[in-house]
Design a protein around this motif. Structure first.
Motif, PDB file in Angstrom:
ATOM      1  N   MET A   1     -40.709  87.972  -1.666  1.00 60.96           N
ATOM      2  CA  MET A   1     -42.099  87.675  -1.327  1.00 60.96           C
ATOM      3  C   MET A   1     -42.164  87.000   0.059  1.00 60.96           C
ATOM      4  O   MET A   1     -41.350  86.134   0.364  1.00 60.96           O
ATOM      5  N   ILE A   2     -43.144  87.396   0.814  1.00 60.80           N
ATOM      6  CA  ILE A   2     -43.377  86.815   2.140  1.00 60.80           C
ATOM      7  C   ILE A   2     -44.320  85.635   1.973  1.00 60.80           C
ATOM      8  O   ILE A   2     -45.435  85.786   1.465  1.00 60.80           O
ATOM      9  N   LYS A   3     -43.859  84.453   2.370  1.00 62.13           N
ATOM     10  CA  LYS A   3     -44.691  83.246   2.266  1.00 62.13           C
ATOM     11  C   LYS A   3     -45.628  83.193   3.471  1.00 62.13           C
ATOM     12  O   LYS A   3     -45.177  83.105   4.600  1.00 62.13           O
ATOM     13  N   LEU A   4     -46.946  83.265   3.200  1.00 58.94           N
ATOM     14  CA  LEU A   4     -47.951  83.304   4.253  1.00 58.94           C
ATOM     15  C   LEU A   4     -48.889  82.113   4.127  1.00 58.94           C
ATOM     16  O   LEU A   4     -49.411  81.839   3.043  1.00 58.94           O
ATOM     17  N   LEU A   5     -49.075  81.410   5.227  1.00 57.10           N
ATOM     18  CA  LEU A   5     -50.057  80.327   5.296  1.00 57.10           C
ATOM     19  C   LEU A   5     -51.279  80.865   6.025  1.00 57.10           C
ATOM     20  O   LEU A   5     -51.184  81.316   7.168  1.00 57.10           O
ATOM     21  N   HIS A   6     -52.429  80.840   5.345  1.00 55.89           N
ATOM     22  CA  HIS A   6     -53.677  81.342   5.924  1.00 55.89           C
ATOM     23  C   HIS A   6     -54.611  80.154   6.169  1.00 55.89           C
ATOM     24  O   HIS A   6     -54.946  79.438   5.248  1.00 55.89           O
ATOM     25  N   VAL A   7     -55.003  79.973   7.433  1.00 54.24           N
ATOM     26  CA  VAL A   7     -55.873  78.865   7.811  1.00 54.24           C
ATOM     27  C   VAL A   7     -57.194  79.461   8.285  1.00 54.24           C
ATOM     28  O   VAL A   7     -57.247  80.118   9.325  1.00 54.24           O
ATOM     29  N   GLU A   8     -58.259  79.224   7.508  1.00 53.91           N
ATOM     30  CA  GLU A   8     -59.567  79.853   7.770  1.00 53.91           C
ATOM     31  C   GLU A   8     -60.657  78.975   7.170  1.00 53.91           C
ATOM     32  O   GLU A   8     -60.567  78.607   6.002  1.00 53.91           O
ATOM     33  N   ASP A   9     -61.678  78.647   7.973  1.00 48.63           N
ATOM     34  CA  ASP A   9     -62.734  77.761   7.472  1.00 48.63           C
ATOM     35  C   ASP A   9     -63.794  78.493   6.642  1.00 48.63           C
ATOM     36  O   ASP A   9     -64.486  77.877   5.849  1.00 48.63           O
ATOM     37  N   ASP A  10     -63.918  79.803   6.778  1.00 46.28           N
ATOM     38  CA  ASP A  10     -64.940  80.570   6.066  1.00 46.28           C
ATOM     39  C   ASP A  10     -64.411  80.990   4.691  1.00 46.28           C
ATOM     40  O   ASP A  10     -63.464  81.772   4.591  1.00 46.28           O
TER      41      ASP A  10
END
Length: 123
Positions: free
Chosen positions: A1-10
């Motif tokens: 699994m690819i560990k992804l950090l998603h930073v998004e205010d909406d």
């Protein structure tokens, strides 16, 4: 699994991106609504790739990435920006900052997972 950090205010964009990435079956996604929250999160979670919104209240995506690049564990992690205002010169500036790619909003949820994987391979 690819560990992804998603930073998004909406919240709506976070939800669409989460569904799109999880549907691929290749990603373990952790989401944060601000750069400040993301900086706290990476104290205990080291992602394989970072997906950052450009324009957020408080810290921008660029400022968030600059702070993350100061951390040894995140110095070489591929970062991808998502922005609704992708001008050619801005894209070049982001690439100079170390962005693996810049994805324009509105993004194609069907293509998102493949875009992230392609950016990681090119990083």
């Amino acid at each position: 699994m690819i560990k992804l950090l998603h930073v998004e205010d909406d919240a709506d964009i976070r939800e669409i991106a989460l569904m799109a990435l999880e549907l691929s079956g290749d990603f373990d996604v952790v989401q944060c609504e601000t750069g400040e929250v993301a900086l706290k999160q990476v104290q205990s979670y080291t992602p394989d790739v970072i997906l950052l919104d450009m324009m957020m209240p408080g810290m921008t995506g660029r400022q968030t990435l600059e702070k993350m690049r100061e951390m040894d564990s995140l110095r070489d992690v591929p970062a991808i920006f998502m922005t609704a205002r992708a001008q050619h010169n801005e894209i070049e500036e982001l690439r100079d900052l170390g962005a693996a790619d810049v994805i324009s909003k509105p993004f194609d949820p069907i293509a998102l997972a493949d875009q992230v994987k392609a950016a990681m391979q090119g990083a």
